[in-house]
Design a protein around this motif. Structure first.
Motif, PDB file in Angstrom:
ATOM      1  N   TYR A   1       1.024  -1.279   0.296  1.00 46.61           N
ATOM      2  CA  TYR A   1      -0.018   0.065  -0.046  1.00 46.61           C
ATOM      3  C   TYR A   1       0.941   1.313  -0.043  1.00 46.61           C
ATOM      4  N   ASP A   2       0.402   2.389  -0.572  1.00 46.42           N
ATOM      5  CA  ASP A   2       0.940   3.636  -0.514  1.00 46.42           C
ATOM      6  C   ASP A   2       1.012   4.197   0.780  1.00 46.42           C
ATOM      7  N   THR A   3       1.916   4.760   1.398  1.00 50.63           N
ATOM      8  CA  THR A   3       2.057   5.298   2.534  1.00 50.63           C
ATOM      9  C   THR A   3       1.371   6.445   2.510  1.00 50.63           C
ATOM     10  N   LEU A   4       1.289   7.486   1.478  1.00 53.98           N
ATOM     11  CA  LEU A   4       0.665   8.678   1.731  1.00 53.98           C
ATOM     12  C   LEU A   4      -1.006   8.547   1.566  1.00 53.98           C
ATOM     13  N   THR A   5      -1.623   7.616   0.340  1.00 50.80           N
ATOM     14  CA  THR A   5      -2.936   7.776   0.327  1.00 50.80           C
ATOM     15  C   THR A   5      -3.588   6.499   0.848  1.00 50.80           C
ATOM     16  N   ASP A   6      -2.904   5.519   1.329  1.00 49.34           N
ATOM     17  CA  ASP A   6      -3.310   4.017   1.529  1.00 49.34           C
ATOM     18  C   ASP A   6      -4.034   3.344   0.748  1.00 49.34           C
ATOM     19  N   LEU A   7      -3.871   3.847  -0.851  1.00 48.95           N
ATOM     20  CA  LEU A   7      -4.320   3.161  -1.737  1.00 48.95           C
ATOM     21  C   LEU A   7      -3.417   2.087  -2.030  1.00 48.95           C
ATOM     22  N   PRO A   8      -3.869   0.851  -2.712  1.00 55.64           N
ATOM     23  CA  PRO A   8      -2.706  -0.079  -3.386  1.00 55.64           C
ATOM     24  C   PRO A   8      -1.679   0.501  -4.259  1.00 55.64           C
ATOM     25  N   ASN A   9      -0.390  -0.055  -4.000  1.00 53.11           N
ATOM     26  CA  ASN A   9       0.654   0.495  -4.646  1.00 53.11           C
ATOM     27  C   ASN A   9       0.953  -0.403  -5.825  1.00 53.11           C
ATOM     28  N   ARG A  10       2.102  -0.103  -6.652  1.00 54.54           N
ATOM     29  CA  ARG A  10       2.379  -0.813  -7.880  1.00 54.54           C
ATOM     30  C   ARG A  10       2.465  -2.335  -7.711  1.00 54.54           C
TER      31      ARG A  10
ATOM     32  N   GLN B   1      -9.399   9.902  -2.145  1.00 53.32           N
ATOM     33  CA  GLN B   1     -10.589   9.410  -1.493  1.00 53.32           C
ATOM     34  C   GLN B   1     -11.627   9.761  -2.596  1.00 53.32           C
ATOM     35  N   ARG B   2     -11.795  10.760  -3.548  1.00 56.40           N
ATOM     36  CA  ARG B   2     -12.791  10.817  -4.371  1.00 56.40           C
ATOM     37  C   ARG B   2     -12.737   9.633  -5.224  1.00 56.40           C
ATOM     38  N   LEU B   3     -11.620   9.127  -5.902  1.00 49.76           N
ATOM     39  CA  LEU B   3     -11.618   7.954  -6.860  1.00 49.76           C
ATOM     40  C   LEU B   3     -12.230   6.987  -6.024  1.00 49.76           C
ATOM     41  N   GLN B   4     -11.945   6.748  -4.783  1.00 51.63           N
ATOM     42  CA  GLN B   4     -12.445   5.604  -4.010  1.00 51.63           C
ATOM     43  C   GLN B   4     -14.161   5.779  -4.137  1.00 51.63           C
ATOM     44  N   MET B   5     -14.631   6.865  -3.852  1.00 51.32           N
ATOM     45  CA  MET B   5     -16.164   7.366  -3.807  1.00 51.32           C
ATOM     46  C   MET B   5     -16.600   7.086  -4.998  1.00 51.32           C
TER      47      MET B   5
ATOM     48  N   ALA C   1      -5.449   2.278  -7.257  1.00 46.97           N
ATOM     49  CA  ALA C   1      -4.164   2.083  -6.962  1.00 46.97           C
ATOM     50  C   ALA C   1      -3.527   3.404  -7.379  1.00 46.97           C
ATOM     51  N   ARG C   2      -2.671   3.650  -6.402  1.00 46.14           N
ATOM     52  CA  ARG C   2      -1.723   4.841  -6.834  1.00 46.14           C
ATOM     53  C   ARG C   2      -0.423   4.219  -7.394  1.00 46.14           C
ATOM     54  N   LEU C   3      -0.080   4.649  -8.895  1.00 50.35           N
ATOM     55  CA  LEU C   3       0.971   4.072  -9.613  1.00 50.35           C
ATOM     56  C   LEU C   3       2.263   4.853  -9.241  1.00 50.35           C
ATOM     57  N   ALA C   4       2.237   6.068  -9.153  1.00 54.65           N
ATOM     58  CA  ALA C   4       3.690   6.825  -8.770  1.00 54.65           C
ATOM     59  C   ALA C   4       3.395   8.312  -9.108  1.00 54.65           C
ATOM     60  N   GLY C   5       3.810   9.188  -8.182  1.00 53.54           N
ATOM     61  CA  GLY C   5       3.674  10.608  -8.429  1.00 53.54           C
ATOM     62  C   GLY C   5       2.273  10.910  -8.353  1.00 53.54           C
ATOM     63  N   ASP C   6       1.705  11.501  -9.392  1.00 52.95           N
ATOM     64  CA  ASP C   6       0.339  12.034  -9.636  1.00 52.95           C
ATOM     65  C   ASP C   6      -0.327  11.246 -10.531  1.00 52.95           C
ATOM     66  N   GLU C   7       0.111  10.031 -10.744  1.00 49.66           N
ATOM     67  CA  GLU C   7      -0.637   8.990 -11.516  1.00 49.66           C
ATOM     68  C   GLU C   7      -1.508   7.777 -10.784  1.00 49.66           C
ATOM     69  N   PHE C   8      -2.646   7.508 -11.126  1.00 54.63           N
ATOM     70  CA  PHE C   8      -3.493   6.681 -10.435  1.00 54.63           C
ATOM     71  C   PHE C   8      -4.180   5.733 -11.505  1.00 54.63           C
ATOM     72  N   VAL C   9      -4.462   4.545 -10.884  1.00 48.90           N
ATOM     73  CA  VAL C   9      -4.830   3.388 -11.837  1.00 48.90           C
ATOM     74  C   VAL C   9      -6.343   2.782 -11.212  1.00 48.90           C
ATOM     75  N   ILE C  10      -7.201   2.746 -12.214  1.00 47.21           N
ATOM     76  CA  ILE C  10      -8.537   2.175 -12.040  1.00 47.21           C
ATOM     77  C   ILE C  10      -8.804   0.946 -12.871  1.00 47.21           C
TER      78      ILE C  10
END
Length: 909
Positions: free
Chosen positions: A477-486, A538-542, A551-560
């Motif tokens: 998991y990503d430590t900043l957003t608590d989303l799954p990581n790469r 948080q918005r993406l999860q909602m 998931a947060r891939l890296a930096g300012d990139e997210f994956v759904i």
């Protein structure tokens, strides 16, 4: 000393109360400081908003009032100069939508030039111009001194004696027009103030009441809509009607005070940096006030920190329990000491008693069970672990209270090998039906009359499991957003690949990248940037509560990753994301607008899924980034080919210069009046043995990204200098224009590099012209200012290429030492038949003339364009009408011989 029951009660109750009271006192101390600091920051932001908006207008007004065409027209009443000035005002009005009216009024109060903006700028016909001598902004400005300005009070616009609807808050800026030491009228701007008022209203929100008042206390932004601007309708609604005591404190200059009505913060804005004339109708400043009602703010505070307060309460409970437990442990220690002392005195009558004592004080849970699993005996540690009293535990069946591992399989006697005991991880049920992880070892009972009996050694491994879970979370998991990581995303994609092939499912992968996110970090700081990323997560999860993964891939990139039935489902999901993020984020009182680009890649049932599925989505996302903001693109085979092409370019480009694959072509620059060739633009070309001709639009961005552009640009500069030296043998004033990448310009001391080249080739500074795009001024204004000044001091001309970005103030353009402005071919294509193209080009030429800039018009392809541009004031022309770009030797053959003038004046077919 053994503590009594009274001691226990006092300690377990008094200690939490003391801790809680201390916490409340500390929170009370910080409560008012946080509120005070928050409101100061909010008012400072509003103050800066007003100051920036009004001072920018004042600079424009002062700049325009000194316009040469206006000065000459005021002196001579020359109609051509009036038209030039009118054209200039049309360009200014088109750039500044908030300038509702721009007017020159002569010394008799008669309008001479007027441009209105009602969605688009238009010049008011002379027959419709009016006598304004009776208006206060004319009467009260007849004796304005030079460099002095009049700013009117902020009120609603009045037309024909009635307040204009919808309401238009208006401020009038008036600057004198001086000719030969005498005032010849005034230049007036009606500034539409709605935008910055709306901005202030947005800032003065968020649970705190915010007000804006004029100098007399009338409401501009008030607690009720019907109070605002009421003074314009003859109603005496003032701030002091509701807050008399507070108004007195405001007038005395107080900025922070508390009354029965709440906590008030205030700032008074007045443009003190300007020389303003004071009259009955002049701007007297405005008050910015915030009012915090402690109970309301405390409610917001509680809401914001609710989780913290709950956690704090739990800590107090834990402390209370812990205090009591410490006392129990102390008493137990005293009991144990007394017990051991007594046992020593009795010399441990029997070994069995000695063994029992060891079992009782052991931290391991120890159970003695019969062959069928019935618990016959248990030590205190086992009772504590299973949360039973001794009598409640005896007689229970051990097999019914234990499960094997996380899957919850039942454990039978056959799985407990008492002959060769090994540790086994199990789940043990407590009295409250909850389970805890334990490591158990089973062995035979020594010296027992019943050979089937066995002993269970039980160790609580909850802490160990929690530690392992923490490590697993850190890895997945990503430590900043608590989303799954790469790493976890890869596992999910592997599972989806299997399902697509084996279970005939479809899914889509959406890669989302924020546009220009680095600007948030650069302007607001990385802490705000981190908060923005958490808000996005948080918005993406909602938005996607049922997604396979967000998931947060890296930096300012997210994956759904989404399960879909058809392709359209993914496109609808993209539109849903863009729609949701069209509403701004509010982070730490900052309103932040986020735009994004999305790339989509599909996986369909029964297909072999490429391991590059994430790369495919990335390719689509980068295509979307080349489109307008908030766009999405779907991966195609064409994108795959383009990726391979890009990869090929990245591999071959570093070696192209060493292999001699680069060539410089030259396109002539022609004097607009004489149509003689006066110079050439150097244009880089690349031809690779396997790739063939590669467009500069393809390889220049790659070179800029990998850093090769500096070495390549230096080589082009050498080639251009050598070419200029050779051409000056026939055309003495011949110069070469060179496009310089912003990356190269800012990576080197460009003035020093150019000076070195001029010295090496013994060239005059006039032999070179450096072309830069406007983007460099936006990226690093101060760095660009210094570098351009050094270049100007050297004597080398610097031109703005692809003109059209625009600036916050017209005076901003004059702060840089440009000598040439290059109009992009997109503006030239429609000339002379297309009216918008013609009007825009004329406005640019007029602006350049006022700023004393030379103009190069590129892309001229017809005689009509050449004639119109020459007549409209362009200095140099470039385009296929005269010649295409060509290699150096071909250029020299065509323009180097003695028939140069004849060739230069003969258009190519």
């Amino acid at each position: 000393m053994r503590l009594t029951t009274t001691h226990k009660i006092i300690a377990s109750i008094l200690l939490p109360i003391i801790v809680f009271a201390g916490g409340l006192f500390l929170r009370y101390e910080t409560f008012w400081e946080e509120l005070h600091q928050s409101e100061q920051n909010r008012l400072n932001l509003v103050y800066t908003t007003i100051e920036n908006a009004l001072e920018a207008v004042a600079k424009d007004v002062e700049f325009v009032s000194q316009n040469p065409s206006l000065i000459i027209y005021a002196r001579t009443q020359d109609e051509e100069r009036r038209k030039e000035f009118e054209k200039f005002l049309l360009g200014l009005s088109g750039a500044k939508k908030n300038y509702q009216q721009l007017r020159y009024i002569d010394e008799n109060g008669i309008e001479r030039v007027r441009v209105d903006n009602n969605r688009s700028p238009f010049a008011v016909p002379q027959a419709s111009l009016q006598d304004k001598s009776d208006r206060y902004y004319v009467r009260e400005t007849q004796d304005l001194r030079q460099n002095e300005m009049f700013v009117s009070k902020l009120d609603l616009n009045v037309e024909n004696g009635e307040v204009e609807t919808p309401y238009k808050p208006m401020i009038r800026f008036v600057s004198p027009v001086y000719v030969d030491g005498q005032q010849k009228g005034v230049f007036v701007v009606n500034y539409y103030a709605q935008e910055f008022l709306a901005r202030m209203g947005a800032i003065l929100g968020n649970g705190i009441q915010g007000y804006i008042l004029n100098a007399s206390g009338y409401w501009l932004l008030g607690p009720k809509y019907d109070l605002e601007w009421s003074f314009m309708f003859g109603k005496e609604h003032k701030f002091q009607d509701l807050f008399d005591e507070e108004w007195a404190l405001l007038k005395e200059g107080e900025t922070y005070f508390s009354t029965n009505h709440g906590l008030f913060h205030a700032r008074h804005y007045f443009p003190s940096s300007l020389r303003l004339k004071e009259t009955p109708n002049s701007f007297s400043g405005i008050y910015i006030v915030s009012r915090a009602i402690p109970t309301v703010w405390a409610g917001l505070e509680f809401k914001e920190h609710a989780l913290e307060l709950i956690a704090f309460a739990l800590v107090i409970v834990v402390i209370g329990v812990a205090a009591r437990k410490v006392i129990l442990l102390q008493n137990a220690a005293v009991d144990r000491e007394q017990y051991i002392q007594r046992e020593l005195e009795e010399e441990l009558e029997a070994a069995e008693l000695k063994n029992t004592a060891i079992v009782d004080i052991s931290r391991q849970g120890i159970l003695t069970c019969s062959g069928d699993g019935t618990i016959l005996d248990a030590n205190p540690a086992a009772c504590k672990m299973m949360r039973y009293g001794y009598t409640g535990l005896i007689g229970l069946n051990f097999y019914q209270y234990v499960k094997a591992g996380e899957f919850g399989d039942s454990v039978s006697h056959r799985r407990l090998d008492v002959k060769t005991p090994l540790p086994l991880d199990v789940l043990v049920k407590r009295a409250d039906n909850s389970y805890f992880p334990a490591e158990v070892t089973v062995t035979e009972t020594p010296h027992s009359r019943l050979e089937s009996n066995f002993i269970v050694f039980m160790h609580d491994i909850s802490s160990q499991k929690a530690y392992e879970e923490g490590l697993r979370k850190m890895a997945h998991y990503d430590t900043l957003t608590d989303l799954p990581n790469r790493h976890m995303l890869k596992e999910c994609l592997d599972e989806l690949r299997y399902e697509a092939k084996a279970k005939m499912k479809n899914f889509a992968l959406i890669l989302l990248g924020l546009d220009e996110f680095h600007m948030v970090n650069d302007t607001l700081g990385h802490q705000i940037g981190d908060e923005v990323l958490k808000s996005v997560a948080q918005r993406l999860q909602m938005i996607f509560p049922k997604a396979r993964i967000v998931a947060r891939l890296a930096g300012d990139e997210f994956v759904i990753a989404l399960d879909i039935l058809k392709e359209k489902d993914a496109l609808v999901a993209c539109e849903k994301v863009i729609e949701d993020f069209s509403h701004s984020l509010v982070v730490n009182e900052h309103e932040i607008h986020i735009s994004m680009s999305l790339g989509v890649a599909y996986v369909f049932s029964g297909q072999e899924v490429s391991q590059d599925i994430l790369l495919h989505a990335d390719s689509a996302m980068h295509v979307a980034k080349g489109c307008p903001q908030n766009s999405f693109a779907v991966y195609s085979d064409k994108m795959g080919a383009e990726n391979e092409r890009l990869h090929d370019l990245q591999n071959r480009l570093p070696y192209a210069l060493g292999k001699g694959e680069f060539t410089v072509f030259y396109q002539p620059l022609v004097d607009a009046k004489t149509q003689n060739t006066v110079g050439a633009e150097a244009l880089l070309r690349w031809t690779n043995g396997e790739l063939g001709f590669v467009s500069p639009a393809e390889f220049i961005p790659v070179a800029e990204k990998n850093g090769n552009i500096v070495e390549i640009g230096d080589w082009v500069l050498d080639e251009a200098c050598q070419f200029a030296l050779e051409m000056q043998e026939t055309i003495p004033d011949f110069f070469v224009a060179i496009n310089v990448s912003p990356i190269q310009f800012m990576a080197q001391d460009m003035a020093q590099v150019v000076a070195s080249k001029l010295e090496t080739y013994q060239l005059s500074p006039k032999a070179l012209e450096i072309e830069l795009t406007e983007g460099i001024l936006v990226q690093d204004p101060e760095g660009a200012r210094k570098a351009l000044k050094d270049m100007s001091d050297l004597g080398v001309s610097v031109s703005i290429d692809d003109f059209g970005t625009g600036y916050s103030s017209l005076s901003y353009l004059s702060q840089y030492p440009f000598k040439t402005l290059k109009i992009d071919r997109s503006f030239i294509m429609g000339i002379p038949h297309d009216k918008p193209s013609r009007g825009l080009s004329a406005a640019i030429l007029s602006m350049a003339k006022e700023l004393n800039l030379q103009v190069i018009a590129e892309g001229t392809e017809t005689k009509e364009q050449v004639d119109w541009l020459a007549a409209s004031g362009a200095h140099i022309l470039q385009g296929y009408y005269f010649d295409k770009p060509m290699p150096k030797e071909q250029f020299k053959v065509r323009y180097f011989d003695e028939g140069l003038e004849e060739v230069a004046n003969t258009p190519s077919s």
